[in-house]
Design a protein around this motif. Structure first.
Motif, PDB file in Angstrom:
ATOM      1  N   ILE A   1       0.844  -1.190   0.000  1.00  0.00           N
ATOM      2  CA  ILE A   1       0.000   0.000   0.000  1.00  0.00           C
ATOM      3  C   ILE A   1       0.880   1.241   0.000  1.00  0.00           C
ATOM      4  CG2 ILE A   1      -1.682   1.353   1.315  1.00  0.00           C
ATOM      5  CD1 ILE A   1      -2.724  -1.329   2.439  1.00  0.00           C
ATOM      6  N   VAL A   2       0.748   2.049  -1.041  1.00  0.00           N
ATOM      7  CA  VAL A   2       1.371   3.370  -1.085  1.00  0.00           C
ATOM      8  C   VAL A   2       0.295   4.353  -0.631  1.00  0.00           C
ATOM      9  CG1 VAL A   2       2.383   5.152  -2.559  1.00  0.00           C
ATOM     10  CG2 VAL A   2       2.961   2.729  -2.915  1.00  0.00           C
ATOM     11  N   LEU A   3       0.574   5.118   0.403  1.00  0.00           N
ATOM     12  CA  LEU A   3      -0.442   5.924   1.073  1.00  0.00           C
ATOM     13  C   LEU A   3      -0.168   7.414   0.911  1.00  0.00           C
ATOM     14  CD1 LEU A   3      -2.932   5.809   3.020  1.00  0.00           C
ATOM     15  CD2 LEU A   3      -1.292   5.886   4.916  1.00  0.00           C
ATOM     16  N   PHE A   4      -1.229   8.164   0.677  1.00  0.00           N
ATOM     17  CA  PHE A   4      -1.188   9.624   0.725  1.00  0.00           C
ATOM     18  C   PHE A   4      -2.203  10.082   1.749  1.00  0.00           C
ATOM     19  CE2 PHE A   4      -2.931  13.753  -0.322  1.00  0.00           C
ATOM     20  CZ  PHE A   4      -1.823  14.520  -0.646  1.00  0.00           C
ATOM     21  N   VAL A   5      -1.789  10.984   2.660  1.00  0.00           N
ATOM     22  CA  VAL A   5      -2.691  11.578   3.647  1.00  0.00           C
ATOM     23  C   VAL A   5      -2.457  13.079   3.629  1.00  0.00           C
ATOM     24  CG1 VAL A   5      -3.392  11.685   6.062  1.00  0.00           C
ATOM     25  CG2 VAL A   5      -2.583   9.512   5.106  1.00  0.00           C
ATOM     26  N   GLY A   6      -3.482  13.844   3.273  1.00  0.00           N
ATOM     27  CA  GLY A   6      -3.301  15.289   3.279  1.00  0.00           C
ATOM     28  C   GLY A   6      -4.340  15.998   2.439  1.00  0.00           C
ATOM     29  N   ALA A   7      -4.174  17.303   2.342  1.00  0.00           N
ATOM     30  CA  ALA A   7      -5.075  18.118   1.543  1.00  0.00           C
ATOM     31  C   ALA A   7      -4.876  17.810   0.065  1.00  0.00           C
ATOM     32  CB  ALA A   7      -4.829  19.598   1.819  1.00  0.00           C
ATOM     33  N   LEU A   8      -5.966  17.746  -0.662  1.00  0.00           N
ATOM     34  CA  LEU A   8      -5.904  17.460  -2.094  1.00  0.00           C
ATOM     35  C   LEU A   8      -5.809  18.783  -2.838  1.00  0.00           C
ATOM     36  CD1 LEU A   8      -8.588  14.632  -2.273  1.00  0.00           C
ATOM     37  CD2 LEU A   8      -6.125  14.461  -1.823  1.00  0.00           C
ATOM     38  N   ASN A   9      -4.590  19.309  -2.896  1.00  0.00           N
ATOM     39  CA  ASN A   9      -4.348  20.574  -3.583  1.00  0.00           C
ATOM     40  C   ASN A   9      -2.995  20.529  -4.265  1.00  0.00           C
ATOM     41  OD1 ASN A   9      -2.385  21.113  -1.581  1.00  0.00           O
ATOM     42  ND2 ASN A   9      -3.855  22.201  -0.298  1.00  0.00           N
TER      43      ASN A   9
END
Length: 372
Positions: free
Chosen positions: A192-200
């Motif tokens: 799993i490659v994960l992104f956590v944060g604002a979508l900007n």
């Protein structure tokens, strides 16, 4: 010691940093948080919080529009608390704390988080920009000490004319008792490659999606995206078109922790946008505390949150080919190499960026500030 924590607004989740140190030090000092408008959805937050904009059926965004009218009430309440130290978060919207410090009197300590310094760097060519300049400069003048969340931010603040003698670096740190490695019982079929944060644009989600699509055939993985923001529909469209991409939207803190524990890798390709860069990047520390290596751009204060080549990898800022190559490299590590990096990630946070260490430093800042 009585310590007033002040901030313009407070929403939990996601703004845990504003309460984390107070909760950890709560048995040693009397903390109270003063904010103009609060929305606390996590019952684990136990620090007393006072806010001033009436709720009366209004949404949080509507309450935010009313905060200027209630700033004098906040100043009065902070004065009545009779604090030994006032600790303001962000130089913007700091006048209630600044005025309380002048009138009480009580010494002021201000933490600069990044957007406040960016506001000062921007031209004061609108009423709101002038207001931000006024607040940041007032906080800088009144504070006995200014804490910057990274060396990068401290340097930028000095370049903008803030008093270098007042500025010290204070890394926020993350709770290594809460962010811990998982037990391994939820092993995924594909990494799993994960992104956590604002979508900007600044957080770089487009770069990550493009890199994931480029390497997927030779390095199979799942890309899981957590967050919300202006690029939400673009991310949703990509997820509907590519089965290996999963878009989860906004999740609570416990759900995010579970994903950090399951992830093979966290990617945070934050980059310059509109003159702003990431001042620190706590999610990088949260991931590493969970034993999850990280990949990021070498931007702003991010290099101060990763042991490059040991607990993760850094690519040059906005270097998309470099990000793609590093993602491919990390996904193709041997089992032994990967587990070495996992251990190093956890050790890095425990030794250098833990909440416990951050609290010890902050407590000394409180003592020094109170002593004058």
């Amino acid at each position: 010691m009585k310590i007033a924590i002040t901030k313009s607004t407070l929403r939990i989740p996601p703004t845990y940093f504003a309460t984390a140190h107070a909760q950890k030090l709560g048995s040693r000092h009397d903390f109270r948080i003063f904010t103009l408008a609060a929305d606390i959805e996590d019952p684990s937050v136990s620090v007393p919080i006072t806010d001033f904009v009436p709720r009366i059926g209004l949404g949080f965004r509507q309450r935010e529009l009313m905060i200027p009218a209630f700033m004098p009430l906040m100043t009065l309440a902070v004065r009545r608390f009779r604090p030994d130290v006032i600790h303001q978060h962000f130089g913007t919207w700091s006048l209630p704390a600044v005025n309380a410090s002048r009138q009480a009197p009580a010494p002021l300590l201000t933490t600069l988080h990044g957007s406040d310094v960016v506001s000062l760097a921007n031209p004061a060519d609108t009423m709101m920009a002038k207001w931000h300049h006024r607040n940041v400069l007032a906080a800088a003048a009144q504070s006995r000490r200014l804490l910057a969340v990274s060396r990068y931010l401290a340097g930028r603040a000095v370049d903008l004319g803030l008093d270098a003698a007042k500025i010290q670096v204070h890394y926020q740190g993350v709770d290594t008792d809460y962010f811990v490695p998982g037990d391994g019982t939820e092993a995924a079929e594909a990494p799993i490659v994960l992104f956590v944060g604002a979508l900007n644009t600044q957080k770089g989600i487009r770069d990550l999606i493009d890199a994931s699509l480029a390497v997927w055939r030779r390095a199979h993985h799942r890309l899981v995206v957590i967050g919300d923001g202006p690029l939400r529909e673009a991310v949703r469209e990509q997820a509907s078109s590519h089965p290996h991409i999963e878009f989860l939207g906004r999740l609570d803190r416990e759900q995010i922790r579970r994903w950090l524990q399951q992830a093979y890798l966290l990617v945070a390709p934050s980059q310059e946008a509109g003159g702003a860069r990431e001042a620190a990047g706590l999610v990088l520390l949260e991931a590493q505390a969970c034993g999850t290596p990280v990949l990021a751009y070498r931007s702003g204060g991010i290099p101060e949150m990763v042991d490059d080549g040991v607990s993760g990898l850094l690519a040059a800022e906005a270097d998309y080919p470099g990000l793609q190559a590093a993602l491919s490299e990390l996904l193709q590590l041997s089992g032994a190499e990967y587990h070495t990096m996992r251990r190093a990630a956890r050790q890095y946070v425990e030794r250098h960026r833990s909440l416990a260490g951050s609290c010890a430093e902050l407590e000394q800042h409180y003592v020094d500030t109170a002593a004058g």
